[in-house]
Design an enzyme around this catalytic site. Sequence first.
Site: not given
Ligand SMILES: *Cc1c(COP(=O)(O)O)cnc(C)c1O
Length: 478
Positions: A64, A66, A241, A270, A273, A279
């Site tokens: 943990y 935090e 994002d 993320t 990707k 992940r």
């Molecule tokens: C994939 C994605 C997310 C979410 O990602 P997770 O790891 O699945 O929660 C958020 N914003 C955008 C633009 C994404 O393409």
Amino acid sequence: MSRNAESTAFRSALDVIRAVEPRVADAIGAELTDQRESLKLIASENYASPATLLAMGNWFSDKYAEGTVGRRFYAGCQNVDTVEALAAEHARELFGATHAYVQPHSGIDANLVAFWAILADRVESPALKKAQARHVNDLTEADWFALRRELGDQRMLGMSLDAGGHLTHGFRPNISGKMFDQRSYGTDPATGLIDYDKVAEAAREFRPLILVAGYSAYPRKVNFRIMREIADSVGATFMVDMAHFAGLVAGKVFTGDFDPVPHAHIVTTTTHKSLRGPRGGMVLCGPELADQVDRGCPMVLGGPLPHVMAAKAVALAEARRPDFADYAQRIVDNAQALADGLLRRGATLVTGGTDNHLVLIDVSGYGLTGRQAEQALLDSGIVTNRNAVPQDPNGAWYTSGIRIGTPALTTRGLGATEMDATAELIHTVLSQTTAGTGPDGAASKAKYVLDPAVAEQVGKQAADLLAPFPLYPTVDLT
Ligand SMILES: *Cc1c(COP(=O)(O)O)cnc(C)c1O
């Protein structure tokens, strides 16, 4: 690194797991086989390195932690501090950001951290100041109720879902849509591109607290300098994002106006990707929002995942190596080759092409819904996902689009020649598939007809295409 070390590591791990629950070990092995055998064109997926994968499977999971580096609510976090500090340092250096918060468990979590950091900075802090309180616990009941109402009465402007925006950018099925009064900007129906004048107009009318840029299915670059100017003109916080294209930012394919980091107040992503890490999620920001961002856990996040932060440090170190820039450029070159191959064969693409890692095919040109196309391709060994196109007549479930992306196949080493061959396979399947009919003879949005011999033939060709590019070549489980 010898072939033997990685094989031994994974084989030994599976032996240990097999002794407890063999079905789990078998499923893990089967997953590797499936990933090796499929032509994976899912734009949001990739293959993390063996080092990244191995960094996750260990006793860091037991801890943990935090709090933040050096300021934990739990004792004994010195080793977690080491990996969290390393991951943050690599992230700052890689993206040229002043602050990096590497605890978010996913992209959605990173967005929630960002939203609440902005709300705390722009709504809560001024309210505390006005009430001359240092802490929310010091507010009177009346001031607290007023603050809660104000927090729930803020506005967000983001990209519409069918233009490629993400559910977490204020859409009602997601908690962001319940938190914010949301409006969206779309794309120009004629070109499919973002119309910045329209975004500016929407911002002027709506006066959002937050302007969000970023997407999951927009196949073009976004000019973040212009978006920032729009945000500034209405006093909005500009958030990007970059979940999908973080690898292209890291690899310096997106620079200048197209690099979000120098232009946005706050950037979320993320890590799994195009960035090719474990992940997880991450937030980058300047000094103004850093303290609020660091409160992400326990504000909206459960305890950090130290094993995943260790893997983030490994993957971010990989992304800082010169060959990652080469990888990022090849992702984009491959997407262009794929788009060109499809266009030459007569496919319709949203915006007519791509300048990032993804291509959106409008399959209505083949007389199919996205759902029919996705299943027919899957039958033929090609893994994609259906996706809405702008003003989609088939809605978000059946859709009219197929989204394909190149980060995963580029990791395997496929290049322009193989992308053209992939375009041929996709075009073959889609042009040989016909829409089916329901029991009453009416057109079905789900049923389709594809000669199994064609599916089998394409499946063979897809396997042949992959054969020279083995996935995880250093890992032999036999
Ligand atoms: C994939 C994605 C997310 C979410 O990602 P997770 O790891 O699945 O929660 C958020 N914003 C955008 C633009 C994404 O393409």
